[in-house]
Scaffold this active site. Structure first.
Site, mmCIF file in Angstrom:
data_model
loop_
_atom_site.group_PDB
_atom_site.id
_atom_site.type_symbol
_atom_site.label_atom_id
_atom_site.label_comp_id
_atom_site.label_asym_id
_atom_site.label_seq_id
_atom_site.Cartn_x
_atom_site.Cartn_y
_atom_site.Cartn_z
ATOM 1 N N SER A 144 0.841 -1.198 0.000
ATOM 2 C CA SER A 144 0.000 0.000 0.000
ATOM 3 C C SER A 144 0.874 1.245 0.000
ATOM 4 O O SER A 144 1.969 1.249 0.587
ATOM 5 C CB SER A 144 -0.884 0.011 1.252
ATOM 6 O OG SER A 144 -1.462 1.278 1.466
ATOM 7 N N TYR A 157 -2.944 -0.069 9.669
ATOM 8 C CA TYR A 157 -2.909 -0.619 8.316
ATOM 9 C C TYR A 157 -1.552 -0.358 7.668
ATOM 10 O O TYR A 157 -0.945 -1.261 7.082
ATOM 11 C CB TYR A 157 -4.025 0.012 7.488
ATOM 12 C CG TYR A 157 -4.117 -0.502 6.075
ATOM 13 C CD1 TYR A 157 -4.656 -1.753 5.804
ATOM 14 C CD2 TYR A 157 -3.676 0.274 4.998
ATOM 15 C CE1 TYR A 157 -4.752 -2.226 4.502
ATOM 16 C CE2 TYR A 157 -3.767 -0.196 3.701
ATOM 17 C CZ TYR A 157 -4.304 -1.439 3.454
ATOM 18 O OH TYR A 157 -4.390 -1.906 2.175
#
Length: 254
Positions: A144, A157
């Protein structure tokens, strides 16, 4: 187009979104694809059907990640058959955690859920399939841009994806003796049916304004990057983190 004929691929989280696009692309290149899903059996069947209608080969495997026995269930679904490509795509879908997980609000339950699904399961899945993974195989992890863009509401995250990138480099070094490459792909904002937030015009405009290539990503953009790393063309590429964000948040445009 790369030739994956005779190869078997496992794509986690492949029932919809980017995972479905990745599964379809690998199947189009000739691979037989194990379509993993957690709970969306109908969506998984749709993915398999779409692949078969296009002349490809696929089969579903069910396993809910982040719970005891998740890896064992997935490996059992493979039935002991050799594996050539593993794509660790499945990730925590807890939107409360993803977008409201700042240091002052994140709960231990949310933190544990993110790390269980995004880090622990992929790690032990690799461990479990190593006896099945052929020499010269491919492991491709989905990361990500949050690992390089400080977004306070995505701290857990981002930390989990940072761990995935560390795992990528370490496994590349460990498995290189067998000719197995390990890389990661970083998608940016991608227009999928599970990313409803991107459908708001103001959100799309804001993201487009900070993306060098001037648009929202498409699932095929990510699938094509994964297919390249899965192919023989990428045989000399390992331990890399491939940015497939379209140049998201590089700096002021113009």
């Amino acid at each position: 187009m790369p030739n994956l004929t005779g190869k078997t691929a496992l794509v986690t989280g492949a029932s919809r979104g980017m995972g479905r696009a990745i599964a379809q692309r690998l199947a189009a290149d000739g691979a037989r694809v194990a379509v993993h899903y957690a709970t969306s059996v109908d969506a998984a069947k749709e993915t398999v059907s779409a692949i078969e209608r296009s002349g490809g080969s696929a089969f579903p495997i069910q396993a809910e990640f982040g719970v005891p026995g998740d890896v064992d269930a997935l490996v059992t679904g493979l039935g002991g058959q050799p594996l050539d490509i593993l794509v660790n795509n499945a990730a925590c879908g807890n939107l409360d955690t993803l977008f409201a997980g700042s240091i002052d609000r994140l709960t231990p339950r949310q933190f544990d859920e993110v790390f269980a699904i995004n880090v622990k399961t992929p790690f032990f899945l690799v461990q479990a399939v190593l006896p099945l993974l052929r020499d010269g195989g491919r492991v491709i992890n989905i990361s990500s841009p949050s690992t390089r863009i400080a977004m306070s509401t995505q701290i857990a995250y981002a930390m989990s994806k940072g761990a995935v990138e560390v795992m990528t480099r370490t496994l590349a070094n460990t498995l290189g003796a067998r000719g197995i490459t390990v890389n990661a792909v970083v998608p940016g904002a991608t227009d999928t049916n599970v990313n409803d937030a991107l459908h708001a015009p103001e959100t799309r405009a804001a993201i487009t304004s900070i993306t060098a290539l001037g648009r929202i990503g498409r699932p095929a953009d990510i699938a094509d990057a994964v297919a390249f790393l899965a192919s023989d063309d990428a045989r000399w590429i390992t331990a890399n983190v491939l940015d497939a964000t379209g140049g998201m948040f590089l700096g002021p445009l113009g």
